[in-house]
Write a protein that holds these residues in place. Structure first.
Motif, PDB file in Angstrom:
ATOM      1  N   MET A   2     -82.947  44.429-107.472  1.00 37.56           N
ATOM      2  CA  MET A   2     -82.390  43.203-108.039  1.00 37.56           C
ATOM      3  C   MET A   2     -80.885  43.150-107.811  1.00 37.56           C
ATOM      4  O   MET A   2     -80.327  42.138-107.416  1.00 37.56           O
ATOM      5  N   VAL A   3     -80.232  44.293-108.076  1.00 40.47           N
ATOM      6  CA  VAL A   3     -78.787  44.323-107.894  1.00 40.47           C
ATOM      7  C   VAL A   3     -78.437  44.135-106.423  1.00 40.47           C
ATOM      8  O   VAL A   3     -77.462  43.476-106.076  1.00 40.47           O
ATOM      9  N   GLN A   4     -79.293  44.715-105.553  1.00 45.80           N
ATOM     10  CA  GLN A   4     -79.012  44.549-104.126  1.00 45.80           C
ATOM     11  C   GLN A   4     -79.175  43.105-103.692  1.00 45.80           C
ATOM     12  O   GLN A   4     -78.443  42.615-102.836  1.00 45.80           O
ATOM     13  N   PHE A   5     -80.108  42.414-104.341  1.00 47.34           N
ATOM     14  CA  PHE A   5     -80.286  40.991-104.122  1.00 47.34           C
ATOM     15  C   PHE A   5     -78.982  40.243-104.429  1.00 47.34           C
ATOM     16  O   PHE A   5     -78.505  39.421-103.637  1.00 47.34           O
ATOM     17  N   LEU A   6     -78.383  40.601-105.573  1.00 48.31           N
ATOM     18  CA  LEU A   6     -77.097  40.006-105.954  1.00 48.31           C
ATOM     19  C   LEU A   6     -76.031  40.294-104.906  1.00 48.31           C
ATOM     20  O   LEU A   6     -75.258  39.411-104.528  1.00 48.31           O
ATOM     21  N   ASP A   7     -76.012  41.562-104.438  1.00 47.88           N
ATOM     22  CA  ASP A   7     -75.042  41.932-103.399  1.00 47.88           C
ATOM     23  C   ASP A   7     -75.161  41.014-102.194  1.00 47.88           C
ATOM     24  O   ASP A   7     -74.171  40.496-101.687  1.00 47.88           O
ATOM     25  N   VAL A   8     -76.418  40.846-101.744  1.00 44.12           N
ATOM     26  CA  VAL A   8     -76.641  40.043-100.540  1.00 44.12           C
ATOM     27  C   VAL A   8     -76.149  38.616-100.764  1.00 44.12           C
ATOM     28  O   VAL A   8     -75.426  38.050 -99.930  1.00 44.12           O
ATOM     29  N   ILE A   9     -76.502  38.045-101.927  1.00 46.21           N
ATOM     30  CA  ILE A   9     -76.091  36.666-102.202  1.00 46.21           C
ATOM     31  C   ILE A   9     -74.571  36.558-102.226  1.00 46.21           C
ATOM     32  O   ILE A   9     -73.971  35.685-101.587  1.00 46.21           O
ATOM     33  N   LEU A  10     -73.933  37.488-102.963  1.00 44.76           N
ATOM     34  CA  LEU A  10     -72.475  37.399-103.103  1.00 44.76           C
ATOM     35  C   LEU A  10     -71.777  37.584-101.756  1.00 44.76           C
ATOM     36  O   LEU A  10     -70.840  36.858-101.432  1.00 44.76           O
ATOM     37  N   LEU A  11     -72.280  38.554-100.965  1.00 43.15           N
ATOM     38  CA  LEU A  11     -71.642  38.786 -99.669  1.00 43.15           C
ATOM     39  C   LEU A  11     -71.845  37.596 -98.746  1.00 43.15           C
ATOM     40  O   LEU A  11     -70.940  37.225 -97.979  1.00 43.15           O
ATOM     41  N   THR A  12     -73.036  36.963 -98.821  1.00 43.44           N
ATOM     42  CA  THR A  12     -73.265  35.773 -98.013  1.00 43.44           C
ATOM     43  C   THR A  12     -72.293  34.672 -98.399  1.00 43.44           C
ATOM     44  O   THR A  12     -71.669  34.033 -97.528  1.00 43.44           O
ATOM     45  N   PHE A  13     -72.142  34.472 -99.720  1.00 45.78           N
ATOM     46  CA  PHE A  13     -71.191  33.455-100.178  1.00 45.78           C
ATOM     47  C   PHE A  13     -69.794  33.769 -99.672  1.00 45.78           C
ATOM     48  O   PHE A  13     -69.068  32.874 -99.226  1.00 45.78           O
ATOM     49  N   LEU A  14     -69.422  35.061 -99.739  1.00 48.05           N
ATOM     50  CA  LEU A  14     -68.091  35.459 -99.274  1.00 48.05           C
ATOM     51  C   LEU A  14     -67.895  35.059 -97.817  1.00 48.05           C
ATOM     52  O   LEU A  14     -66.869  34.478 -97.451  1.00 48.05           O
ATOM     53  N   ALA A  15     -68.918  35.374 -97.000  1.00 46.83           N
ATOM     54  CA  ALA A  15     -68.799  35.049 -95.576  1.00 46.83           C
ATOM     55  C   ALA A  15     -68.696  33.542 -95.388  1.00 46.83           C
ATOM     56  O   ALA A  15     -67.859  33.052 -94.610  1.00 46.83           O
ATOM     57  N   VAL A  16     -69.529  32.773 -96.121  1.00 45.09           N
ATOM     58  CA  VAL A  16     -69.512  31.319 -95.966  1.00 45.09           C
ATOM     59  C   VAL A  16     -68.144  30.766 -96.350  1.00 45.09           C
ATOM     60  O   VAL A  16     -67.556  29.943 -95.624  1.00 45.09           O
ATOM     61  N   VAL A  17     -67.623  31.243 -97.491  1.00 48.60           N
ATOM     62  CA  VAL A  17     -66.322  30.741 -97.949  1.00 48.60           C
ATOM     63  C   VAL A  17     -65.230  31.096 -96.947  1.00 48.60           C
ATOM     64  O   VAL A  17     -64.358  30.279 -96.644  1.00 48.60           O
ATOM     65  N   ALA A  18     -65.306  32.331 -96.408  1.00 44.51           N
ATOM     66  CA  ALA A  18     -64.284  32.734 -95.445  1.00 44.51           C
ATOM     67  C   ALA A  18     -64.328  31.843 -94.205  1.00 44.51           C
ATOM     68  O   ALA A  18     -63.290  31.362 -93.732  1.00 44.51           O
ATOM     69  N   PHE A  19     -65.543  31.575 -93.705  1.00 49.92           N
ATOM     70  CA  PHE A  19     -65.648  30.715 -92.526  1.00 49.92           C
ATOM     71  C   PHE A  19     -65.156  29.309 -92.833  1.00 49.92           C
ATOM     72  O   PHE A  19     -64.444  28.689 -92.030  1.00 49.92           O
ATOM     73  N   ALA A  20     -65.530  28.799 -94.020  1.00 43.87           N
ATOM     74  CA  ALA A  20     -65.089  27.458 -94.393  1.00 43.87           C
ATOM     75  C   ALA A  20     -63.567  27.395 -94.448  1.00 43.87           C
ATOM     76  O   ALA A  20     -62.960  26.421 -93.994  1.00 43.87           O
ATOM     77  N   ALA A  21     -62.955  28.461 -94.982  1.00 43.44           N
ATOM     78  CA  ALA A  21     -61.495  28.473 -95.076  1.00 43.44           C
ATOM     79  C   ALA A  21     -60.865  28.482 -93.695  1.00 43.44           C
ATOM     80  O   ALA A  21     -59.838  27.840 -93.466  1.00 43.44           O
ATOM     81  N   VAL A  22     -61.491  29.195 -92.760  1.00 44.10           N
ATOM     82  CA  VAL A  22     -60.928  29.240 -91.413  1.00 44.10           C
ATOM     83  C   VAL A  22     -61.083  27.885 -90.731  1.00 44.10           C
ATOM     84  O   VAL A  22     -60.181  27.407 -90.039  1.00 44.10           O
ATOM     85  N   ARG A  23     -62.212  27.214 -90.966  1.00 41.51           N
ATOM     86  CA  ARG A  23     -62.488  25.966 -90.272  1.00 41.51           C
ATOM     87  C   ARG A  23     -61.692  24.800 -90.829  1.00 41.51           C
ATOM     88  O   ARG A  23     -61.477  23.807 -90.147  1.00 41.51           O
TER      89      ARG A  23
END
Lengths: 115, 336
Positions: free
Chosen positions: B1-22
Motif C-alpha cells: 500500500m505504501v509503495q502504491f503511494l510512492d508510485v502515485i507521488l513520484l508520478t505526480f512529481l514527474a508530471v509537475v516537473a514536466f509541466a513546469a518545464v513546458r
C-alpha cells in the motif's frame, strides 16, 4: 457498534473520494475560472469534511481526533479565504465570467452599449 | 500500500516537473514549484521523515514561492525569447542526467535491508546507545544536535552565510531611501483585502504558537530549530503579506534581525565554548550538568534555540529584503 462505526466511516471516506473525483472532473470540464473554483471548493469543504469525519470516526475522542477537528476548522477558514482572495483578484484583473455563446444576457447588453 | 503511494507521488512529481518545464508563464511555474515541494513533503512523510517534511512544506511551498513571486514582480512574468544556442545546453543536460542515472546504479535498492546504512556498525550503535545515553526519544534530534553537533554547527553557519550574502548583495542599498517607502500605500491593500486580513490575523498567532511548540518539542517529536525557524518565519511572512513590508519592518526592524542572525550562531558556538571551559570537548554537552543525560538535554535545547533564532532571522531577512527591493524598484519607477 464498532462494525456500524466502521461501515459509516468507510461510507464517508468513499463519499469524500467520490467528491474529490467529481471536483477534479469539474476542474477540467468547466468553462471558466469562476466555475472551476466552484468545483475545486467542493473538495475543500464537502470532500474534506467527509474524509475528516470518516477518519474522526476511526480515531474517536482522542488526541488524533482533536487534531482532525482542528484541521477541519483550519481548512474551512483558509480555503474559504483563499478562494475569496483568488476570485476577487481574478475579477479585479478583468476576467469576466463565462457566458454561453449566442445567449444575450444583461451584462453583454451593457457591454454593447458601452462599446 | 505504501509503495502504491510512492508510485502515485513520484508520478505526480514527474508530471509537475514536466509541466513546469513546458510552461511559459512564470507565475504558473512558481505555483507548480510550490506544488512540487508539497508533493516532496508528502513523499518525506511516507518515508517517515516528518522533520524534513515540515521544513520542505514551509520553505519549499511557502517561503520560496513568495520569494519567487516577489522576484517576478520585480523582473517580469514571461520567459524571454530563446536564443538560438540550444545544442550545448542540451548536451550538458543530457550528460549530467546520464551521469546521475549512472550514479544511481551504485546506490542500494529502496528499502534494501543490506544497504550500508542498515548494516553499518555506527548506525546500530546510535540506535542502541542514544536512548539510554541521552533519554531523548526522538533519535533524529540526538543525532543531529549531539552526535553530529559539529555538522549542524556547519549547517547553521551555511544558513548564516546565506543571510549575510543576501544582505551584502541587495540588503544595504535599500536603507538609503527612507522616504519612498510610503509611496505604495499599505492602506490600499487594507481596504481591498479586508477578509484576508481578518482571517490572516487569526492565523498568525496560531502559526507562531505552533512554531514555539515545534521548537520546544523537538526532543519528543518531529521538530527542532530548523523546522521551528522556518515556521516562525512563515508567520512573519504572512504578517508582511497582509500588512505590508513597512508595518512588518516596524514590527521586526532589520537592525534587530541582523543581530538575531548572529545571536543564534553565537548561542550555538557559545555552548561549545562553555563545554570546553568546563573541561569537556567542544559541543560535548555532558559537562553542562552533573548528570550526563540532563547535560545532553540542556545542550540540545540550547543549540536548537540557537538554530531556531538564526533560521528565523535569516529567512525573515531574505523575504523582507526581496520585498523591500521590490518596493524600492516601484518607488523609483513612480518618481521617474
Amino acid at each position: 457498534m464498532d462494525m456500524a462505526l466502521d461501515v459509516l466511516s468507510w461510507i464517508l471516506l468513499a463519499l469524500g473520494g467520490a467528491v474529490a473525483v467529481l471536483s477534479g472532473v469539474g476542474l477540467l470540464r468547466f468553462p471558466d475560472v469562476y466555475s472551476r473554483m466552484h468545483a475545486a471548493s467542493m473538495l475543500e469543504s464537502l470532500g474534506a469534511f467527509c474524509v475528516l469525519l470518516g477518519l474522526f470516526l476511526q480515531a474517536g475522542f482522542t488526541v488524533v481526533g482533536a487534531k482532525l477537528a482542528i484541521l477541519y476548522v483550519f481548512l474551512l477558514l483558509t480555503a474559504a479565504t483563499a478562494g475569496h482572495a483568488l476570485a476577487k483578484s481574478t475579477y479585479e484583473a478583468g476576467v469576466k465570467p463565462y457566458e454561453r455563446p449566442g445567449r444575450r444576457t444583461d451584462s453583454q447588453l451593457g457591454e454593447g452599449s458601452n462599446g | 500500500m505504501v509503495q502504491f503511494l510512492d508510485v502515485i507521488l513520484l508520478t505526480f512529481l514527474a508530471v509537475v516537473a514536466f509541466a513546469a518545464v513546458r510552461m511559459r508563464d512564470l507565475f504558473g511555474i512558481a505555483m507548480l514549484l510550490g506544488v512540487f515541494s508539497f508533493l516532496s513533503a508528502s513523499l518525506f512523510v511516507v518515508l517517515d521523515a516528518a522533520d524534513v517534511a515540515m521544513t520542505e512544506a514551509a520553505v519549499g511551498a511557502g517561503v520560496s514561492t513568495i520569494l519567487v513571486l516577489s522576484t517576478l514582480a520585480a523582473t517580469g512574468k514571461t520567459v524571454r525569447p530563446r536564443s538560438g544556442r540550444w545544442k550545448l545546453p542540451l548536451f550538458v543536460t543530457v550528460m549530467v542526467g546520464a551521469a546521475l542515472a549512472y550514479g544511481t546504479l551504485d546506490m542500494p535498492r529502496y528499502g534494501d535491508p543490506s544497504a550500508p546504512i542498515q548494516v553499518h556498525p555506527i548506525a546500530k550503535h546510535y540506535i542502541e546507545v542514544s536512548p539510554q545515553e541521552s533519554g531523548i526519544p526522538n533519535m533524529v534530534t540526538t543525532l543531529l544536535a549531539f552526535y553530529r553537533g559539529f555538522d549542524t554547527l556547519g549547517e547553521t553557519g551555511v544558513v548564516f552565510t546565506a543571510g549575510i550574502g543576501v544582505l551584502a548583495l541587495i540588503g544595504r542599498r535599500r536603507r538609503q531611501d527612507g522616504t519612498a517607502a510610503e509611496a505604495l500605500g499599505p492602506d490600499v491593500v487594507a481596504e481591498r483585502h479586508i477578509i484576508v486580513r481578518v482571517v490572516g490575523k487569526m492565523m498568525i498567532p496560531l502559526v507562531l504558537l505552533f512554531a514555539c511548540y515545534v521548537q520546544a518539542h523537538g526532543d519528543y517529536g518531529p521538530g527542532g530549530g530548523f523546522q521551528a525557524g522556518v515556521i516562525f518565519a512563515s508567520g512573519l511572512m504572512i504578517y508582511m503579506l497582509l500588512f505590508g513590508i513597512d508595518a512588518a519592518e516596524r514590527l521586526v526592524p532589520p537592525s534587530v534581525l541582523q543581530r538575531l542572525i548572529a545571536l543564534g550562531l553565537l548561542i550555538y558556538g557559545g555552548i561549545g565554548v562553555v563545554n570546553i571551559l568546563q573541561g569537556g570537548h567542544f559541543l560535548d554537552y555532558r559537562t553542562l550538568s552533573s548528570d550526563a543525560a540532563h547535560g545532553i538535554h540542556y545542550g540540545v535545547l540550547g543549540i536548537e534555540l540557537g538554530v531556531g533564532i538564526t533560521v528565523t532571522a535569516v529567512i525573515t531577512t531574505i523575504i523582507f529584503t526581496f520585498t523591500g527591493y521590490l518596493r524600492r524598484g516601484s518607488a523609483t519607477q513612480q518618481e521617474a
